[in-house]
Scaffold this active site. Structure first.
Site, PDB file in Angstrom:
ATOM      1  N   HIS B  54      11.395  -4.500  -1.295  1.00 44.04           N
ATOM      2  CA  HIS B  54      10.916  -3.207  -0.850  1.00 44.04           C
ATOM      3  C   HIS B  54      11.202  -3.117   0.649  1.00 44.04           C
ATOM      4  O   HIS B  54      11.592  -4.092   1.287  1.00 44.04           O
ATOM      5  CB  HIS B  54       9.421  -3.074  -1.160  1.00 44.04           C
ATOM      6  CG  HIS B  54       9.143  -2.591  -2.553  1.00 44.04           C
ATOM      7  ND1 HIS B  54       7.920  -2.111  -2.966  1.00 44.04           N
ATOM      8  CD2 HIS B  54       9.955  -2.500  -3.626  1.00 44.04           C
ATOM      9  CE1 HIS B  54       7.987  -1.742  -4.236  1.00 44.04           C
ATOM     10  NE2 HIS B  54       9.205  -1.976  -4.679  1.00 44.04           N
ATOM     11  N   GLU B  56       9.282  -2.785   3.241  1.00 44.76           N
ATOM     12  CA  GLU B  56       8.432  -3.612   4.092  1.00 44.76           C
ATOM     13  C   GLU B  56       8.799  -5.092   3.976  1.00 44.76           C
ATOM     14  O   GLU B  56       8.789  -5.815   4.982  1.00 44.76           O
ATOM     15  CB  GLU B  56       6.955  -3.416   3.723  1.00 44.76           C
ATOM     16  CG  GLU B  56       6.440  -1.997   3.975  1.00 44.76           C
ATOM     17  CD  GLU B  56       6.631  -1.058   2.782  1.00 44.76           C
ATOM     18  OE1 GLU B  56       7.560  -1.274   1.971  1.00 44.76           O
ATOM     19  OE2 GLU B  56       5.852  -0.104   2.664  1.00 44.76           O
ATOM     20  N   SER B  79       3.546   5.413   2.331  1.00 42.40           N
ATOM     21  CA  SER B  79       2.344   4.601   2.097  1.00 42.40           C
ATOM     22  C   SER B  79       2.714   3.334   1.317  1.00 42.40           C
ATOM     23  O   SER B  79       3.350   3.414   0.271  1.00 42.40           O
ATOM     24  CB  SER B  79       1.331   5.431   1.303  1.00 42.40           C
ATOM     25  OG  SER B  79       0.198   4.652   0.962  1.00 42.40           O
ATOM     26  N   CYS B  81       2.973   0.337  -1.148  1.00 47.42           N
ATOM     27  CA  CYS B  81       2.490   0.023  -2.503  1.00 47.42           C
ATOM     28  C   CYS B  81       1.608  -1.229  -2.441  1.00 47.42           C
ATOM     29  O   CYS B  81       1.483  -1.870  -1.404  1.00 47.42           O
ATOM     30  CB  CYS B  81       3.674  -0.164  -3.452  1.00 47.42           C
ATOM     31  SG  CYS B  81       4.480  -1.793  -3.331  1.00 47.42           S
ATOM     32  N   CYS B  84       3.382  -4.341  -1.060  1.00 50.20           N
ATOM     33  CA  CYS B  84       3.583  -4.351   0.390  1.00 50.20           C
ATOM     34  C   CYS B  84       2.259  -4.347   1.138  1.00 50.20           C
ATOM     35  O   CYS B  84       2.145  -4.911   2.225  1.00 50.20           O
ATOM     36  CB  CYS B  84       4.476  -3.181   0.776  1.00 50.20           C
ATOM     37  SG  CYS B  84       6.111  -3.331   0.000  1.00 50.20           S
TER      38      CYS B  84
END
Lengths: 152, 152
Positions: B54, B56, B79, B81, B84
Site C-alpha cells: 500500500h 503507506e 484515510s 486502511c 496501514c
C-alpha cells in the site's frame, strides 16, 4: 481442517530459516480452508534491510493477489503486532493460528473482537526461539516492534 | 512545521504517478519533524503484482530502517486502511496527515484514540482522484481493500 499444529510447522520452519539468515525469527504461512499452502514467509528486516516485511506480510505477499480471504488461515509463530493484525482485519482473513503470545502480545484479542477466529497455541518451540532471540538481540527485537522503552 | 498542504503535495504526486502506471492512485510520504522527506511511495498492487504494498507501506519501506518514529509524520492521500493504520500504531509514528476520508474511511479515528496526532484535510484533488478511480475500476479498488460486499 488440518490440525493447527501441522500448519504451525510450516510457519516454524520459516522462523528457523529467518534465524539462520541472521534475521528476526518469526515465520508465517497462509493456507486455504482445506490446508493447501498459498504462501509462506518470514521477517526480512535484516535480510532485505526492509522494515516493512514482517512474517505475516511476507506470507501474504507470497500468496499473491486474491479477491477474497474469508476462507483463508494465517498461521504465525508469534502473536501478530498491530501492523500484521491490521493486515488480517483489512483483508478479512477468517482465521489466525498463533504459535505463542508469551514473549509478545499484539492485536489478537482485537481481531477476535472483530470476528476473526483466533486459535492461540502455546508452542514450546516458538517460545524458546523468541526467548533466546530477545535475550541475544534485544536491540534488533525492539527495533522490529518500534519499541522505544517509553510507550506502553 | 511545514504546512500540511505542502507535505501532501509530495504524497499526491506519488498517487498521480501510480495512476499513470495503471495502479491504485494512492500516495504517501514519511517526513521528519522539520519536514525533511525520509521516503515516499505509492500503492503497487498492480505494478508489482503485490497486494502487500500500500502507499503507506511503500513510503515506510523507502525511508529505511529507523529506531524511533515518534517525531515522524506520515502523509497519505487517503484515510489509512486498517493495515496501514496498524503500521502507524505499531511503529509509533507521531503524526498522520490525511488528504481526504470522503471516498474511504479507515482507522484514523482509532489512531487518534491511541495518541496519534491526526490531521484530516479535505483536499479536492485527492477526492477527485479517488472518485474517478473508484468509478472506473471498482473491481481493482475493492480488491485493494479486501471488500467482498458482505462485510461492513
Amino acid at each position: 481442517m488440518t490440525k493447527p499444529d501441522e500448519l504451525l510447522d510450516v510457519a516454524y520452519a520459516e522462523a528457523v530459516r529467518g534465524l539462520a539468515e541472521g534475521g528476526v525469527p518469526i515465520g508465517a504461512a497462509l493456507f486455504d480452508a482445506d490446508g493447501t499452502l498459498l504462501g509462506s514467509g518470514h521477517n526480512r528486516r535484516v535480510q532485505n534491510d526492509d522494515p516493512s516485511v514482517h512474517a505475516e506480510t511476507d506470507a501474504f505477499r507470497a500468496a499473491g493477489r486474491r479477491r477474497d480471504y474469508r476462507e483463508t488461515i494465517m498461521v504465525t509463530t508469534l502473536s501478530p503486532c498491530w501492523y500484521c493484525s491490521g493486515l488480517v482485519r483489512q483483508f478479512g482473513i477468517g482465521t489466525v493460528i498463533i504459535g505463542e503470545s508469551q514473549t509478545f502480545t499484539g492485536g489478537h484479542d482485537w481481531l477476535a473482537e472483530h470476528g476473526v477466529n483466533v486459535v492461540l497455541l502455546d508452542d514450546a518451540r516458538c517460545v524458546d526461539l523468541m526467548t533466546t532471540f530477545i535475550a541475544d538481540r534485544p536491540d534488533l527485537w525492539f527495533e522490529d516492534i518500534g519499541w522505544t522503552g517509553e510507550r506502553a
